[in-house]
Design a protein around this motif. Sequence first.
Motif, PDB file in Angstrom:
ATOM      1  N   VAL A 302       0.866  -1.172   0.000  1.00 22.50           N
ATOM      2  CA  VAL A 302       0.000   0.000   0.000  1.00 22.50           C
ATOM      3  C   VAL A 302       0.902   1.220   0.000  1.00 22.50           C
ATOM      4  CG1 VAL A 302      -0.247  -0.020   2.534  1.00 22.50           C
ATOM      5  CG2 VAL A 302      -1.900   1.221   1.138  1.00 22.50           C
ATOM      6  N   ILE A 303       0.678   2.088  -0.965  1.00 18.94           N
ATOM      7  CA  ILE A 303       1.479   3.300  -1.119  1.00 18.94           C
ATOM      8  C   ILE A 303       0.566   4.483  -0.873  1.00 18.94           C
ATOM      9  CG2 ILE A 303       2.946   4.647  -2.647  1.00 18.94           C
ATOM     10  CD1 ILE A 303       2.217   1.127  -3.701  1.00 18.94           C
ATOM     11  N   LEU A 304       0.863   5.288   0.137  1.00 17.34           N
ATOM     12  CA  LEU A 304       0.053   6.466   0.441  1.00 17.34           C
ATOM     13  C   LEU A 304       0.710   7.716  -0.134  1.00 17.34           C
ATOM     14  CD1 LEU A 304      -0.983   5.725   4.142  1.00 17.34           C
ATOM     15  CD2 LEU A 304      -2.210   5.182   2.034  1.00 17.34           C
ATOM     16  N   CYS A 305      -0.103   8.690  -0.461  1.00 17.48           N
ATOM     17  CA  CYS A 305       0.415   9.938  -1.015  1.00 17.48           C
ATOM     18  C   CYS A 305       0.861  10.872   0.107  1.00 17.48           C
ATOM     19  CB  CYS A 305      -0.657  10.637  -1.858  1.00 17.48           C
ATOM     20  SG  CYS A 305      -1.102   9.730  -3.347  1.00 17.48           S
ATOM     21  N   ASP A 306       1.872  11.696  -0.198  1.00 10.30           N
ATOM     22  CA  ASP A 306       2.321  12.689   0.773  1.00 10.30           C
ATOM     23  C   ASP A 306       1.415  13.908   0.713  1.00 10.30           C
ATOM     24  OD1 ASP A 306       3.040  14.122  -1.496  1.00 10.30           O
ATOM     25  OD2 ASP A 306       5.173  13.584  -1.354  1.00 10.30           O
ATOM     26  N   GLU A 307       1.798  14.964   1.443  1.00 10.33           N
ATOM     27  CA  GLU A 307       0.935  16.149   1.508  1.00 10.33           C
ATOM     28  C   GLU A 307       0.806  16.867   0.178  1.00 10.33           C
ATOM     29  OE1 GLU A 307       5.106  17.276   2.945  1.00 10.33           O
ATOM     30  OE2 GLU A 307       3.670  15.625   3.170  1.00 10.33           O
ATOM     31  N   HIS A 308       1.703  16.548  -0.785  1.00 11.82           N
ATOM     32  CA  HIS A 308       1.632  17.163  -2.109  1.00 11.82           C
ATOM     33  C   HIS A 308       0.889  16.282  -3.112  1.00 11.82           C
ATOM     34  CE1 HIS A 308       4.469  20.070  -0.546  1.00 11.82           C
ATOM     35  NE2 HIS A 308       5.343  19.116  -0.276  1.00 11.82           N
ATOM     36  N   GLY A 309       0.357  15.163  -2.648  1.00 11.95           N
ATOM     37  CA  GLY A 309      -0.370  14.273  -3.528  1.00 11.95           C
ATOM     38  C   GLY A 309       0.508  13.336  -4.335  1.00 11.95           C
ATOM     39  N   LYS A 310       1.796  13.248  -3.995  1.00 12.74           N
ATOM     40  CA  LYS A 310       2.725  12.369  -4.692  1.00 12.74           C
ATOM     41  C   LYS A 310       2.819  11.031  -3.945  1.00 12.74           C
ATOM     42  CE  LYS A 310       3.777  15.666  -7.578  1.00 12.74           C
ATOM     43  NZ  LYS A 310       3.314  15.614  -8.986  1.00 12.74           N
ATOM     44  N   PRO A 311       2.897   9.913  -4.689  1.00 15.03           N
ATOM     45  CA  PRO A 311       2.988   8.614  -4.009  1.00 15.03           C
ATOM     46  C   PRO A 311       4.324   8.451  -3.280  1.00 15.03           C
ATOM     47  CG  PRO A 311       3.237   8.363  -6.394  1.00 15.03           C
ATOM     48  CD  PRO A 311       2.834   9.782  -6.155  1.00 15.03           C
ATOM     49  N   ASP A 312       4.253   8.111  -2.008  1.00 22.24           N
ATOM     50  CA  ASP A 312       5.450   7.909  -1.195  1.00 22.24           C
ATOM     51  C   ASP A 312       5.878   6.448  -1.318  1.00 22.24           C
ATOM     52  OD1 ASP A 312       7.488   7.952   0.649  1.00 22.24           O
ATOM     53  OD2 ASP A 312       6.178   8.069   2.403  1.00 22.24           O
ATOM     54  N   VAL A 313       6.585   6.126  -2.403  1.00 18.30           N
ATOM     55  CA  VAL A 313       6.966   4.744  -2.673  1.00 18.30           C
ATOM     56  C   VAL A 313       7.953   4.242  -1.625  1.00 18.30           C
ATOM     57  CG1 VAL A 313       7.985   3.185  -4.377  1.00 18.30           C
ATOM     58  CG2 VAL A 313       6.536   5.082  -5.136  1.00 18.30           C
TER      59      VAL A 313
END
Length: 542
Positions: A302-313
């Motif tokens: 599961v990859i969640l996005c950071d505060e900028h909407g980018k995936p935090d791989v």
Amino acid sequence: MTTGFSLLSSRASDAGRVRAFNEDTIESREPSTPFERAHNGTVWVLADGFGPLERAQHASQLAAKTLVDHYWSAAVSDHGLRLRQAAERANRMLFSLNAPGTDYGAMCGATILAAAVVDERLYVANAGKSRAYLIERNRIEQLTHDHTWVAAEVEAGHLTPQEAIGHPRRNVVTRALGVEETPSIDLFEHDLKAGQMLLLCTDGLTRHLSDTEIVAILSVPNLSDPADALVEAANQRGGADNVSAVVVRVADAAPKPEGMVERLSILQGAGRSLGRSLDLDETIDTAMQELLALLGGEHAAVILCDEHGKPDVEGARQFTVTHDGRIQPAAGQRTISRSIVKRVVSGGQPEIIGDALSDPQYASQSVVGLSLRSILCVPLLARERTIGALYLDSSIQTGTFTRDDLDLLVAFAGQAAAAIENARLYRATAEQAESLLRIQAHQQSIIRSMSSALIAVDGLGRITTWNPVAAELFGVEIAAAEGCHIDEVLQPPVSSWLRALMIQAQDDNATMSVGHDWHGTIGDRERVYLAARVAILRPAEG
């Protein structure tokens, strides 16, 4: 094999013989995969618009399309609740079209009738005067209630059914979408049997045809288009209003693969498991384990996005399946196909890849290095925004995952996204509450350590802060002082002096006022000298 019904439907809509434009809308969606058939069933919506012409047509179309789309994409397992939520969503869309203070005659909206059939169960939601009927042999049963002024009067015993038929207020609707911020929507459920017929129709049909006449028309042998036959009959009687009908014949049961039933059972169980905890880490761990149990594969993340909407791989939570079949956290960070994850997150669309190694489009370093063959990746959507992605891969063989697997993962992702978002909100709220407690504790520490008496009062003169020095000076404990009016706690000369200083500070609009000294008797002390500074506390925004 497990069985489910085969549904044969027909639909028809016409402006009628009097009106020039049709303000009715029919929308429907049928399943294209076994998963969609079991998870969504088939849904139909009839919307009858009202208001100025173009606005009425737009409201009708918007209500029907929004309701179908929201029902189909929602991850709610309770189909009745899903219909209700879809209708509420449509109401918000219509309500936004009417600016505050809009004259009633200029408002637009729509009455709504929605039905979904999933397996052997019928779910109906309605607001307005369109009707749902269930017909079996020569018996017809109205499932819905008319939301009209005359229907309420008949129910209350103020009008007879015969008086209601020609009453001048028979068209006054008491419920509809777009009129109120929170709509009142009826919900009905009913078991279905082979041989029954479901009829959904607007009031343009029932104002011309009685129940008996409807049954007679639908009982004609070899009727090729029953919905069109009903609409034509209403038009022949005068067609005074727009008229729309949907007729659904419930045919003999059709087989359903056992495997799909089992996987749907797992999906429902996964939804229950995801809802058991508000701890973010526990929720993600549960999602990963349920995902691998549901669809197989060797590796999930599961990859969640950071505060900028980018995936935090780099921060992805990953699980693998061991050789003996156990599901456990991955030892170290296994490489994930970044290009696929980024594309899914940015585009908001799921992807299925049968053989990534042989496809030049996916010949990235991560795909080649891990010999990845089959990959599934779907977005995590919560509150109409992408919060991350679910990722599943296998390096054993090509074609590990099917289109049905993708449909199943999309449904699971809806449940997982809602659970993860709730857990994140809970964590943020808990952290904010903890931060406020630390700030309050720090403030109390400062107040307790002050060498001067500190008294704070609200706009009504009630004491909100009374520090230990004030308690010692005036001989009143903190618990006895806080919450009481200042005149109840302090002797009149002292309270009058302090209130005068407060009034002066307010009149001068001063941040800090320094008052003249006061001296007098407090308790058993005959001569006490006091000096005061009064500060007006203002909100942070000024």
